[in-house]
Design a protein around this motif. Structure first.
Motif, PDB file in Angstrom:
ATOM      1  N   GLU A 198       0.731  -1.219   0.029  1.00  0.00           N
ATOM      2  CA  GLU A 198      -0.070  -0.095  -0.062  1.00  0.00           C
ATOM      3  C   GLU A 198       0.883   1.948   0.263  1.00  0.00           C
ATOM      4  N   LEU A 199       2.508   0.888  -0.186  1.00  0.00           N
ATOM      5  CA  LEU A 199       3.094   2.457  -0.048  1.00  0.00           C
ATOM      6  C   LEU A 199       2.332   3.562  -0.946  1.00  0.00           C
ATOM      7  N   LYS A 200       2.549   4.656  -0.775  1.00  0.00           N
ATOM      8  CA  LYS A 200       2.566   5.653  -1.880  1.00  0.00           C
ATOM      9  C   LYS A 200       3.568   6.831  -1.674  1.00  0.00           C
ATOM     10  N   ILE A 201       4.561   6.932  -0.257  1.00  0.00           N
ATOM     11  CA  ILE A 201       5.645   8.118  -0.386  1.00  0.00           C
ATOM     12  C   ILE A 201       5.948   6.678   0.600  1.00  0.00           C
ATOM     13  N   LEU A 202       7.353   7.476   0.016  1.00  0.00           N
ATOM     14  CA  LEU A 202       8.565   6.770   0.986  1.00  0.00           C
ATOM     15  C   LEU A 202      10.249   7.852   0.605  1.00  0.00           C
ATOM     16  N   SER A 203       9.940   8.600   1.565  1.00  0.00           N
ATOM     17  CA  SER A 203      10.675   9.343   2.172  1.00  0.00           C
ATOM     18  C   SER A 203      12.549   9.011   2.903  1.00  0.00           C
ATOM     19  N   LEU A 204      13.953   9.276   1.606  1.00  0.00           N
ATOM     20  CA  LEU A 204      15.006   8.505   2.325  1.00  0.00           C
ATOM     21  C   LEU A 204      15.411   9.342   2.539  1.00  0.00           C
ATOM     22  N   PHE A 205      15.596  10.061   2.034  1.00  0.00           N
ATOM     23  CA  PHE A 205      16.982  11.156   1.786  1.00  0.00           C
ATOM     24  C   PHE A 205      17.474  11.655   3.500  1.00  0.00           C
ATOM     25  N   ASN A 206      18.462  12.114   2.679  1.00  0.00           N
ATOM     26  CA  ASN A 206      20.160  13.461   3.925  1.00  0.00           C
ATOM     27  C   ASN A 206      20.184  12.188   4.798  1.00  0.00           C
ATOM     28  N   ASN A 207      20.227  11.089   4.510  1.00  0.00           N
ATOM     29  CA  ASN A 207      21.097   9.868   5.630  1.00  0.00           C
ATOM     30  C   ASN A 207      21.885   9.483   4.878  1.00  0.00           C
ATOM     31  N   PRO A 208      22.664   9.158   6.130  1.00  0.00           N
ATOM     32  CA  PRO A 208      24.626   8.219   5.194  1.00  0.00           C
ATOM     33  C   PRO A 208      24.195   6.689   5.192  1.00  0.00           C
ATOM     34  N   TRP A 209      23.871   6.687   3.836  1.00  0.00           N
ATOM     35  CA  TRP A 209      23.554   5.681   3.600  1.00  0.00           C
ATOM     36  C   TRP A 209      24.579   4.494   3.250  1.00  0.00           C
ATOM     37  N   ASP A 210      25.019   3.547   3.349  1.00  0.00           N
ATOM     38  CA  ASP A 210      26.435   2.311   2.679  1.00  0.00           C
ATOM     39  C   ASP A 210      25.624   2.357   1.591  1.00  0.00           C
ATOM     40  N   GLU A 211      27.014   2.197   1.065  1.00  0.00           N
ATOM     41  CA  GLU A 211      26.960   2.045  -0.375  1.00  0.00           C
ATOM     42  C   GLU A 211      26.564   0.896  -0.559  1.00  0.00           C
ATOM     43  N   SER A 212      26.063  -0.454  -0.272  1.00  0.00           N
ATOM     44  CA  SER A 212      25.304  -1.651  -0.713  1.00  0.00           C
ATOM     45  C   SER A 212      24.203  -0.709  -0.286  1.00  0.00           C
ATOM     46  N   THR A 213      22.944  -0.163   0.095  1.00  0.00           N
ATOM     47  CA  THR A 213      21.968   0.997   0.480  1.00  0.00           C
ATOM     48  C   THR A 213      22.010   1.128  -0.420  1.00  0.00           C
ATOM     49  N   LYS A 214      22.972   2.998  -0.690  1.00  0.00           N
ATOM     50  CA  LYS A 214      22.055   3.509  -2.031  1.00  0.00           C
ATOM     51  C   LYS A 214      22.231   2.670  -3.306  1.00  0.00           C
ATOM     52  N   GLU A 215      22.858   1.875  -3.036  1.00  0.00           N
ATOM     53  CA  GLU A 215      22.588   1.147  -4.564  1.00  0.00           C
ATOM     54  C   GLU A 215      21.053   0.305  -4.429  1.00  0.00           C
ATOM     55  N   MET A 216      20.802  -0.337  -2.975  1.00  0.00           N
ATOM     56  CA  MET A 216      19.309  -1.124  -3.676  1.00  0.00           C
ATOM     57  C   MET A 216      18.210   0.050  -2.826  1.00  0.00           C
ATOM     58  N   ILE A 217      18.381   1.214  -3.231  1.00  0.00           N
ATOM     59  CA  ILE A 217      17.852   2.145  -2.510  1.00  0.00           C
ATOM     60  C   ILE A 217      17.151   3.177  -4.052  1.00  0.00           C
ATOM     61  N   HIS A 218      17.815   3.237  -4.518  1.00  0.00           N
ATOM     62  CA  HIS A 218      18.035   3.288  -6.223  1.00  0.00           C
ATOM     63  C   HIS A 218      17.309   2.345  -6.955  1.00  0.00           C
TER      64      HIS A 218
END
Length: 188
Positions: free
Chosen positions: A151-171
């Motif tokens: 049911e997800l409509k809005i997901l805000s994740l910006f301005n966090n110090p994600w590790d590299e593998s998490t950044k790739e997953m998010i993208h």
């Protein structure tokens, strides 16, 4: 307002209460004696902590606690079985309790602009979430299950110090969600 008279507890049928922008440093005792509350707005006060008595609000659906000085959320939040919206943004919260995963009716969770450095494992159990705002914390990792909430409509994740593998997953996951018309906000 810095306090509330105990006579306030006689309002047993009160369903909505707005105490927006006052000087409350703690939730007044009388408020815990209001069993019919469905919505309480405590935005912009000076609350430093919540105690387990929030569990007395069995009918609560909307809880506004943003823009205070909270450091944590008590385990008793799990007792709020009807809770649909939880606004905790702009506080000093550094951890969420595992019990947050028990909030099966939760549709909106705004915990942005806090000091979270990890999410509880149980976060993946709040699968009916429509809006999840985690922006502006200290998160480095994220469970992939968040991207699979139906049911997800809005997901805000910006301005966090994600590790590299998490950044790739998010993208990668953001691209998939965009095809489902989900608004995903993240640092690209």
């Amino acid at each position: 307002i810095k306090s509330i008279d105990t006579g306030f507890a006689q309002l047993k049928n009160l369903e909505q209460l707005g105490l927006y922008q006052n000087n409350l440093t703690a939730i007044p005792d009388a408020l815990y004696l209001l069993p019919s509350l469905k919505e309480i707005d405590l935005y912009f006060n000076q609350l430093k902590q919540l105690d387990n008595r929030i569990s007395t609000w069995k009918n609560l659906e909307v809880l506004y606690l943003a823009n205070n000085f909270l450091f944590s959320v008590p385990d008793s939040v799990a007792e709020l079985k009807h809770l649909r919206e939880l606004y905790l943004h702009h506080n000093n919260i550094n951890t969420l309790p595992e019990s947050i995963g028990s909030l099966s009716n939760l549709k909106i969770l705004r915990i942005n602009q806090n000091h979270l450095n990890e999410l509880p494992e149980s976060i993946k159990n709040v699968s009916r979430i429509e809006t999840l705002d985690l922006a502006g914390n200290f998160l480095q990792t994220l469970p992939i299950e968040i991207f699979q909430f139906d049911e997800l409509k809005i997901l805000s994740l910006f301005n966090n110090p994600w590790d590299e593998s998490t950044k790739e997953m998010i993208h990668a996951q953001a691209e998939v969600l965009k095809t489902k018309e989900v608004s995903v906000k993240y640092d690209e």
